[in-house]
Design a protein around this motif. Structure first.
Motif, PDB file in Angstrom:
ATOM      1  N   THR A  64       0.828  -1.205   0.000  1.00  0.00           N
ATOM      2  CA  THR A  64       0.000   0.000   0.000  1.00  0.00           C
ATOM      3  C   THR A  64       0.862   1.254   0.000  1.00  0.00           C
ATOM      4  O   THR A  64       0.634   2.190  -0.781  1.00  0.00           O
ATOM      5  N   GLN A  65       1.866   1.291   0.855  1.00  0.00           N
ATOM      6  CA  GLN A  65       2.736   2.462   0.947  1.00  0.00           C
ATOM      7  C   GLN A  65       3.532   2.665  -0.340  1.00  0.00           C
ATOM      8  O   GLN A  65       3.666   3.797  -0.819  1.00  0.00           O
ATOM      9  N   ALA A  66       4.046   1.591  -0.912  1.00  0.00           N
ATOM     10  CA  ALA A  66       4.805   1.711  -2.161  1.00  0.00           C
ATOM     11  C   ALA A  66       3.903   2.195  -3.296  1.00  0.00           C
ATOM     12  O   ALA A  66       4.293   3.066  -4.081  1.00  0.00           O
ATOM     13  N   PHE A  67       2.689   1.652  -3.363  1.00  0.00           N
ATOM     14  CA  PHE A  67       1.745   2.054  -4.407  1.00  0.00           C
ATOM     15  C   PHE A  67       1.447   3.547  -4.347  1.00  0.00           C
ATOM     16  O   PHE A  67       1.532   4.258  -5.353  1.00  0.00           O
ATOM     17  N   VAL A  68       1.109   4.053  -3.155  1.00  0.00           N
ATOM     18  CA  VAL A  68       0.754   5.469  -3.026  1.00  0.00           C
ATOM     19  C   VAL A  68       1.993   6.352  -3.227  1.00  0.00           C
ATOM     20  O   VAL A  68       1.903   7.405  -3.862  1.00  0.00           O
ATOM     21  N   ALA A  69       3.139   5.924  -2.717  1.00  0.00           N
ATOM     22  CA  ALA A  69       4.359   6.724  -2.899  1.00  0.00           C
ATOM     23  C   ALA A  69       4.713   6.849  -4.384  1.00  0.00           C
ATOM     24  O   ALA A  69       4.995   7.955  -4.872  1.00  0.00           O
ATOM     25  N   LEU A  70       4.666   5.750  -5.106  1.00  0.00           N
ATOM     26  CA  LEU A  70       5.038   5.786  -6.526  1.00  0.00           C
ATOM     27  C   LEU A  70       4.005   6.507  -7.387  1.00  0.00           C
ATOM     28  O   LEU A  70       4.361   7.314  -8.245  1.00  0.00           O
TER      29      LEU A  70
ATOM     30  N   ALA B 277      -0.354   7.991   9.603  1.00  0.00           N
ATOM     31  CA  ALA B 277      -0.280   9.321   8.977  1.00  0.00           C
ATOM     32  C   ALA B 277      -0.518   9.210   7.478  1.00  0.00           C
ATOM     33  O   ALA B 277      -1.238  10.027   6.893  1.00  0.00           O
ATOM     34  N   GLY B 278       0.062   8.198   6.849  1.00  0.00           N
ATOM     35  CA  GLY B 278      -0.134   8.000   5.413  1.00  0.00           C
ATOM     36  C   GLY B 278      -1.584   7.745   5.058  1.00  0.00           C
ATOM     37  O   GLY B 278      -2.109   8.303   4.090  1.00  0.00           O
ATOM     38  N   GLY B 279      -2.261   6.926   5.832  1.00  0.00           N
ATOM     39  CA  GLY B 279      -3.677   6.655   5.576  1.00  0.00           C
ATOM     40  C   GLY B 279      -4.520   7.913   5.691  1.00  0.00           C
ATOM     41  O   GLY B 279      -5.360   8.195   4.829  1.00  0.00           O
ATOM     42  N   PHE B 280      -4.272   8.685   6.748  1.00  0.00           N
ATOM     43  CA  PHE B 280      -5.024   9.930   6.921  1.00  0.00           C
ATOM     44  C   PHE B 280      -4.699  10.943   5.834  1.00  0.00           C
ATOM     45  O   PHE B 280      -5.586  11.618   5.318  1.00  0.00           O
ATOM     46  N   VAL B 281      -3.434  11.062   5.469  1.00  0.00           N
ATOM     47  CA  VAL B 281      -3.029  12.001   4.413  1.00  0.00           C
ATOM     48  C   VAL B 281      -3.733  11.658   3.105  1.00  0.00           C
ATOM     49  O   VAL B 281      -4.239  12.537   2.404  1.00  0.00           O
ATOM     50  N   CYS B 282      -3.775  10.380   2.789  1.00  0.00           N
ATOM     51  CA  CYS B 282      -4.408   9.940   1.536  1.00  0.00           C
ATOM     52  C   CYS B 282      -5.897  10.308   1.520  1.00  0.00           C
ATOM     53  O   CYS B 282      -6.402  10.864   0.543  1.00  0.00           O
ATOM     54  N   ILE B 283      -6.584  10.029   2.600  1.00  0.00           N
ATOM     55  CA  ILE B 283      -8.020  10.314   2.672  1.00  0.00           C
ATOM     56  C   ILE B 283      -8.276  11.821   2.663  1.00  0.00           C
ATOM     57  O   ILE B 283      -9.150  12.310   1.937  1.00  0.00           O
ATOM     58  N   ILE B 284      -7.517  12.567   3.449  1.00  0.00           N
ATOM     59  CA  ILE B 284      -7.704  14.023   3.511  1.00  0.00           C
ATOM     60  C   ILE B 284      -7.389  14.662   2.165  1.00  0.00           C
ATOM     61  O   ILE B 284      -8.101  15.566   1.715  1.00  0.00           O
ATOM     62  N   TRP B 285      -6.336  14.206   1.495  1.00  0.00           N
ATOM     63  CA  TRP B 285      -5.985  14.738   0.177  1.00  0.00           C
ATOM     64  C   TRP B 285      -7.167  14.610  -0.784  1.00  0.00           C
ATOM     65  O   TRP B 285      -7.526  15.559  -1.476  1.00  0.00           O
ATOM     66  N   ILE B 286      -7.779  13.436  -0.803  1.00  0.00           N
ATOM     67  CA  ILE B 286      -8.901  13.215  -1.722  1.00  0.00           C
ATOM     68  C   ILE B 286     -10.117  14.042  -1.316  1.00  0.00           C
ATOM     69  O   ILE B 286     -10.796  14.626  -2.170  1.00  0.00           O
TER      70      ILE B 286
ATOM     71  N   GLY C   4      -6.505   4.518   1.359  1.00  0.00           N
ATOM     72  CA  GLY C   4      -6.247   5.154   2.651  1.00  0.00           C
ATOM     73  C   GLY C   4      -6.924   4.409   3.786  1.00  0.00           C
ATOM     74  O   GLY C   4      -6.340   4.207   4.856  1.00  0.00           O
ATOM     75  N   CYS C   5      -8.167   3.978   3.566  1.00  0.00           N
ATOM     76  CA  CYS C   5      -8.883   3.197   4.579  1.00  0.00           C
ATOM     77  C   CYS C   5      -8.213   1.839   4.805  1.00  0.00           C
ATOM     78  O   CYS C   5      -8.111   1.374   5.951  1.00  0.00           O
ATOM     79  N   LEU C   6      -7.747   1.225   3.736  1.00  0.00           N
ATOM     80  CA  LEU C   6      -7.019  -0.038   3.854  1.00  0.00           C
ATOM     81  C   LEU C   6      -5.759   0.152   4.694  1.00  0.00           C
ATOM     82  O   LEU C   6      -5.456  -0.657   5.581  1.00  0.00           O
ATOM     83  N   GLU C   7      -5.042   1.225   4.444  1.00  0.00           N
ATOM     84  CA  GLU C   7      -3.823   1.498   5.202  1.00  0.00           C
ATOM     85  C   GLU C   7      -4.128   1.698   6.691  1.00  0.00           C
ATOM     86  O   GLU C   7      -3.416   1.184   7.558  1.00  0.00           O
ATOM     87  N   LEU C   8      -5.196   2.414   6.991  1.00  0.00           N
ATOM     88  CA  LEU C   8      -5.594   2.590   8.391  1.00  0.00           C
ATOM     89  C   LEU C   8      -6.036   1.265   9.016  1.00  0.00           C
ATOM     90  O   LEU C   8      -5.713   0.976  10.172  1.00  0.00           O
ATOM     91  N   GLY C   9      -6.753   0.461   8.258  1.00  0.00           N
ATOM     92  CA  GLY C   9      -7.178  -0.851   8.757  1.00  0.00           C
ATOM     93  C   GLY C   9      -5.994  -1.762   9.044  1.00  0.00           C
ATOM     94  O   GLY C   9      -5.955  -2.441  10.076  1.00  0.00           O
ATOM     95  N   LEU C  10      -5.021  -1.767   8.151  1.00  0.00           N
ATOM     96  CA  LEU C  10      -3.819  -2.576   8.375  1.00  0.00           C
ATOM     97  C   LEU C  10      -3.041  -2.077   9.593  1.00  0.00           C
ATOM     98  O   LEU C  10      -2.476  -2.871  10.353  1.00  0.00           O
ATOM     99  N   THR C  11      -3.027  -0.771   9.778  1.00  0.00           N
ATOM    100  CA  THR C  11      -2.354  -0.201  10.949  1.00  0.00           C
ATOM    101  C   THR C  11      -3.048  -0.658  12.232  1.00  0.00           C
ATOM    102  O   THR C  11      -2.387  -1.038  13.203  1.00  0.00           O
ATOM    103  N   LEU C  12      -4.367  -0.643  12.232  1.00  0.00           N
ATOM    104  CA  LEU C  12      -5.110  -1.117  13.404  1.00  0.00           C
ATOM    105  C   LEU C  12      -4.855  -2.600  13.665  1.00  0.00           C
ATOM    106  O   LEU C  12      -4.723  -3.028  14.817  1.00  0.00           O
ATOM    107  N   LEU C  13      -4.783  -3.395  12.600  1.00  0.00           N
ATOM    108  CA  LEU C  13      -4.458  -4.815  12.768  1.00  0.00           C
ATOM    109  C   LEU C  13      -3.076  -4.984  13.382  1.00  0.00           C
ATOM    110  O   LEU C  13      -2.872  -5.815  14.272  1.00  0.00           O
ATOM    111  N   ALA C  14      -2.121  -4.192  12.893  1.00  0.00           N
ATOM    112  CA  ALA C  14      -0.759  -4.269  13.428  1.00  0.00           C
ATOM    113  C   ALA C  14      -0.710  -3.852  14.894  1.00  0.00           C
ATOM    114  O   ALA C  14       0.117  -4.349  15.660  1.00  0.00           O
TER     115      ALA C  14
END
Length: 157
Positions: free
Chosen positions: A12-18, A90-99, A119-129
């Motif tokens: 997820t992070q690589a996809f959004v960064a690239l 932070a990445g998940g929130f940034v992605c959602i807020i940007w959109i 962005g929601c997937l990234e936040l969900g994965l963070t919560l799982l972690a």
């Protein structure tokens, strides 16, 4: 952090960064060279009412804020840094807020829905972690024993 969660965050992070880097470069190129504008940038009319006169600043912000935060999160996760989950959140929130901010000026598109979902997937994965499912997966029997009256037929209290 489990391996599937870690791999999911890295992808997820690589996809959004690239894609954020590529999108930012496209916006900047379309702003600098008008010949590319019709191919690389949304219509200029989308900027009406916004604080921007061209897509140069949004392109720079896309690279620095969206792609940068995700790249930092990616490398923090690779390094197993203690900051990796903060960077992922932070990445998940940034992605959602940007959109959400983008949707104020640019009409809805499928791509916006994809990035909100990412962005929601990234936040969900963070919560799982962080172990949000731990209580559900590792239910332990309580050792609590209710108090009994000292003598049968007497009340406590």
């Amino acid at each position: 952090m489990s391996r599937p969660t870690r791999v999911g965050l890295l992808i997820t992070q690589a996809f959004v960064a690239l894609t954020g880097l590529a999108g930012g470069i496209a916006l900047i190129a379309g702003s600098v060279d008008p010949a590319w504008a019709s191919v690389l940038t949304p219509p200029m009319s989308y900027l009406d009412g916004s604080p921007f006169r061209s897509y140069l600043i949004p392109g720079l912000l896309l690279i620095v804020v969206v792609a940068g935060v995700h790249a930092a999160g990616f490398f923090a996760t690779i390094a197993d840094s203690p900051w990796q989950l903060l960077a992922a959140a932070a990445g998940g929130f940034v992605c959602i807020i940007w959109i959400f901010v983008q949707m104020v000026y640019i009409p809805f598109s499928l791509l916006q829905a994809v990035y909100v979902a990412v962005g929601c997937l990234e936040l969900g994965l963070t919560l799982l972690a962080l172990g949000i499912l731990h209580p559900l997966l590792h239910h332990h029997r309580s050792t609590f024993v209710p108090a009994r009256p000292a003598h049968p037929g007497t009340r406590q209290g």
